[in-house]
Design a protein around this motif. Sequence first.
Motif, PDB file in Angstrom:
ATOM      1  N   ALA A 122       0.809  -1.224   0.000  1.00  0.00           N
ATOM      2  CA  ALA A 122       0.000   0.000   0.000  1.00  0.00           C
ATOM      3  C   ALA A 122       0.843   1.277   0.000  1.00  0.00           C
ATOM      4  CB  ALA A 122      -0.935  -0.005   1.218  1.00  0.00           C
ATOM      5  N   SER A 123       2.083   1.189   0.462  1.00  0.00           N
ATOM      6  CA  SER A 123       2.929   2.393   0.528  1.00  0.00           C
ATOM      7  C   SER A 123       3.551   2.741  -0.821  1.00  0.00           C
ATOM      8  CB  SER A 123       4.039   2.197   1.558  1.00  0.00           C
ATOM      9  OG  SER A 123       4.878   1.116   1.187  1.00  0.00           O
ATOM     10  N   THR A 124       3.434   1.860  -1.801  1.00  0.00           N
ATOM     11  CA  THR A 124       4.018   2.144  -3.114  1.00  0.00           C
ATOM     12  C   THR A 124       3.031   2.927  -3.973  1.00  0.00           C
ATOM     13  OG1 THR A 124       3.207   0.077  -4.075  1.00  0.00           O
ATOM     14  CG2 THR A 124       5.381   0.028  -3.009  1.00  0.00           C
ATOM     15  N   TYR A 125       3.543   3.566  -4.988  1.00  0.00           N
ATOM     16  CA  TYR A 125       2.696   4.327  -5.900  1.00  0.00           C
ATOM     17  C   TYR A 125       3.473   4.600  -7.191  1.00  0.00           C
ATOM     18  CZ  TYR A 125       5.560   8.225  -4.231  1.00  0.00           C
ATOM     19  OH  TYR A 125       6.619   9.029  -3.908  1.00  0.00           O
ATOM     20  N   THR A 154       1.761   6.802 -26.629  1.00  0.00           N
ATOM     21  CA  THR A 154       2.896   6.756 -25.711  1.00  0.00           C
ATOM     22  C   THR A 154       2.425   6.997 -24.281  1.00  0.00           C
ATOM     23  OG1 THR A 154       4.397   7.604 -27.413  1.00  0.00           O
ATOM     24  CG2 THR A 154       5.130   7.787 -25.132  1.00  0.00           C
ATOM     25  N   ILE A 155       2.988   6.247 -23.338  1.00  0.00           N
ATOM     26  CA  ILE A 155       2.786   6.586 -21.937  1.00  0.00           C
ATOM     27  C   ILE A 155       4.143   6.913 -21.319  1.00  0.00           C
ATOM     28  CG2 ILE A 155       0.766   5.086 -21.707  1.00  0.00           C
ATOM     29  CD1 ILE A 155       2.535   3.175 -20.053  1.00  0.00           C
ATOM     30  N   TYR A 156       4.103   7.805 -20.344  1.00  0.00           N
ATOM     31  CA  TYR A 156       5.289   8.150 -19.567  1.00  0.00           C
ATOM     32  C   TYR A 156       5.023   7.680 -18.145  1.00  0.00           C
ATOM     33  CZ  TYR A 156       6.062  11.107 -23.622  1.00  0.00           C
ATOM     34  OH  TYR A 156       6.216  11.564 -24.912  1.00  0.00           O
ATOM     35  N   LEU A 157       5.782   6.690 -17.718  1.00  0.00           N
ATOM     36  CA  LEU A 157       5.577   6.099 -16.400  1.00  0.00           C
ATOM     37  C   LEU A 157       6.535   6.720 -15.397  1.00  0.00           C
ATOM     38  CD1 LEU A 157       4.414   3.955 -14.448  1.00  0.00           C
ATOM     39  CD2 LEU A 157       6.251   2.435 -15.236  1.00  0.00           C
ATOM     40  N   ASP A 158       5.967   7.321 -14.351  1.00  0.00           N
ATOM     41  CA  ASP A 158       6.774   7.855 -13.262  1.00  0.00           C
ATOM     42  C   ASP A 158       6.764   6.817 -12.137  1.00  0.00           C
ATOM     43  OD1 ASP A 158       7.980   9.173 -11.207  1.00  0.00           O
ATOM     44  OD2 ASP A 158       6.690  10.940 -11.230  1.00  0.00           O
ATOM     45  N   GLY A 159       7.893   6.114 -11.967  1.00  0.00           N
ATOM     46  CA  GLY A 159       7.972   5.040 -10.975  1.00  0.00           C
ATOM     47  C   GLY A 159       8.706   5.429  -9.709  1.00  0.00           C
ATOM     48  N   GLU A 160       8.699   6.709  -9.375  1.00  0.00           N
ATOM     49  CA  GLU A 160       9.436   7.173  -8.201  1.00  0.00           C
ATOM     50  C   GLU A 160       8.990   6.477  -6.917  1.00  0.00           C
ATOM     51  OE1 GLU A 160      12.216   9.190  -6.026  1.00  0.00           O
ATOM     52  OE2 GLU A 160      12.004   9.153  -8.213  1.00  0.00           O
ATOM     53  N   GLY A 161       7.717   6.084  -6.848  1.00  0.00           N
ATOM     54  CA  GLY A 161       7.189   5.473  -5.629  1.00  0.00           C
ATOM     55  C   GLY A 161       7.415   3.982  -5.522  1.00  0.00           C
ATOM     56  N   LEU A 162       8.187   3.405  -6.442  1.00  0.00           N
ATOM     57  CA  LEU A 162       8.492   1.969  -6.399  1.00  0.00           C
ATOM     58  C   LEU A 162       9.906   1.748  -5.867  1.00  0.00           C
ATOM     59  CD1 LEU A 162       7.100   0.881  -9.888  1.00  0.00           C
ATOM     60  CD2 LEU A 162       6.049   0.398  -7.653  1.00  0.00           C
ATOM     61  N   PRO A 163      10.117   0.682  -5.096  1.00  0.00           N
ATOM     62  CA  PRO A 163      11.482   0.373  -4.640  1.00  0.00           C
ATOM     63  C   PRO A 163      12.291  -0.248  -5.774  1.00  0.00           C
ATOM     64  CG  PRO A 163       9.984  -1.339  -3.906  1.00  0.00           C
ATOM     65  CD  PRO A 163       9.123  -0.289  -4.571  1.00  0.00           C
ATOM     66  N   ASN A 164      13.586  -0.326  -5.586  1.00  0.00           N
ATOM     67  CA  ASN A 164      14.424  -1.025  -6.558  1.00  0.00           C
ATOM     68  C   ASN A 164      14.028  -2.494  -6.626  1.00  0.00           C
ATOM     69  OD1 ASN A 164      15.935   1.150  -7.392  1.00  0.00           O
ATOM     70  ND2 ASN A 164      17.607   0.777  -5.942  1.00  0.00           N
ATOM     71  N   ALA A 165      14.070  -3.043  -7.827  1.00  0.00           N
ATOM     72  CA  ALA A 165      13.725  -4.453  -7.998  1.00  0.00           C
ATOM     73  C   ALA A 165      14.820  -5.328  -7.383  1.00  0.00           C
ATOM     74  CB  ALA A 165      13.563  -4.778  -9.477  1.00  0.00           C
ATOM     75  N   THR A 191       1.071  -1.844  -7.856  1.00  0.00           N
ATOM     76  CA  THR A 191       0.255  -0.646  -8.059  1.00  0.00           C
ATOM     77  C   THR A 191      -0.779  -0.887  -9.152  1.00  0.00           C
ATOM     78  OG1 THR A 191       1.790   0.290  -9.700  1.00  0.00           O
ATOM     79  CG2 THR A 191       2.174   0.880  -7.395  1.00  0.00           C
ATOM     80  N   LEU A 192      -1.898  -0.177  -9.035  1.00  0.00           N
ATOM     81  CA  LEU A 192      -2.977  -0.306 -10.021  1.00  0.00           C
ATOM     82  C   LEU A 192      -3.727   1.014 -10.095  1.00  0.00           C
ATOM     83  CD1 LEU A 192      -4.703  -2.217 -11.857  1.00  0.00           C
ATOM     84  CD2 LEU A 192      -6.117  -2.662  -9.815  1.00  0.00           C
ATOM     85  N   GLY A 193      -4.081   1.414 -11.329  1.00  0.00           N
ATOM     86  CA  GLY A 193      -4.840   2.644 -11.485  1.00  0.00           C
ATOM     87  C   GLY A 193      -5.789   2.548 -12.670  1.00  0.00           C
ATOM     88  N   VAL A 194      -7.001   3.067 -12.480  1.00  0.00           N
ATOM     89  CA  VAL A 194      -8.023   3.015 -13.531  1.00  0.00           C
ATOM     90  C   VAL A 194      -8.058   4.347 -14.264  1.00  0.00           C
ATOM     91  CG1 VAL A 194     -10.497   2.729 -13.995  1.00  0.00           C
ATOM     92  CG2 VAL A 194      -9.384   1.352 -12.199  1.00  0.00           C
ATOM     93  N   VAL A 195      -8.188   4.250 -15.604  1.00  0.00           N
ATOM     94  CA  VAL A 195      -8.281   5.459 -16.413  1.00  0.00           C
ATOM     95  C   VAL A 195      -9.655   6.087 -16.195  1.00  0.00           C
ATOM     96  CG1 VAL A 195      -8.208   6.375 -18.766  1.00  0.00           C
ATOM     97  CG2 VAL A 195      -6.733   4.433 -18.141  1.00  0.00           C
ATOM     98  N   ALA A 196      -9.657   7.368 -15.874  1.00  0.00           N
ATOM     99  CA  ALA A 196     -10.918   8.049 -15.612  1.00  0.00           C
ATOM    100  C   ALA A 196     -11.748   8.103 -16.879  1.00  0.00           C
ATOM    101  CB  ALA A 196     -10.649   9.458 -15.097  1.00  0.00           C
ATOM    102  N   ALA A 197     -13.070   7.924 -16.705  1.00  0.00           N
ATOM    103  CA  ALA A 197     -13.968   7.960 -17.865  1.00  0.00           C
ATOM    104  C   ALA A 197     -13.990   9.352 -18.458  1.00  0.00           C
ATOM    105  CB  ALA A 197     -15.362   7.541 -17.427  1.00  0.00           C
TER     106      ALA A 197
END
Length: 264
Positions: A165-168, A179-190, A256-262
């Motif tokens: 829950a602390s990741t984002y 194209t998508i630009y993914l900001d993974g700052e809230g993820l730890p190193n793999a 992490t999971l996120g839904v695209v707003a309608a």
Amino acid sequence: MDIKAYIASGILELYVAGKLSEKENQEIYELMQEHPEILQEVLEIEAAVVKLTGAASPHAIDFESFKGKLDTTGTKVIDLKPRKPNWISFTGWAASIILAGGLLWTLNNKTKVEEELQTVSTEKQYLEIQIEEARNNLTATKSLLDAIRDKDIITVPLGGQGDYASTYAKVYWNKADNTIYLDGEGLPNAPDGKVWQVWSLTLNPLTPTSLGTIDDFNTDENKIFTIANTNESQAFGITLEPAGGSESPTMEQLYTLGVVAATP
């Protein structure tokens, strides 16, 4: 030329004693310039002579100590019995010491100057590389900011799931150029042997489509990644998978999971 054998032959002692011809003296002088080992040996012999002359009677010089270093096989034996001091030879020795010392100082300082110039050149090249990298980074950063600030960009926040829950993360989706630009700052190193894998999802029925793995996540500084996406995505998710990725997401490792707003 065998330098060690040449030094052991005793000719340098004769050179210091002033017993060689002008031609032989010239040859040794040229060898001193070419070979630092010969120059150093001459300096050591002359230093020993000076020390001996300082300790000896002012009326005699003892050269017997040099006989052990002379190889007389096949060479002319020189009489080195005690004799009255030869002030001309002393003057020659002093001049040789000054000349040889000056030559050694010049060689040493020339080496130091060359090393310093090489250091300056290397530092200059390194600085130029850093400046070029900074320019490239600034250009890339500006392009990225322009992309995510586009008025038609779709922003999709990805919240942490379950035990994570602390990741984002956040997705900026430009549908105009797929194209998508993914900001993974809230993820730890793999962890070792693992990679982050990005998924495009449709919700009804739930269908995941892999958008690829982020193999350089741990080494990337800004944690923003450009990813192609030609799907009609309704959501985005990120899972932790074995190196090389998986065909379907490991739901127990859904971070992490996120839904695209309608669209209104």
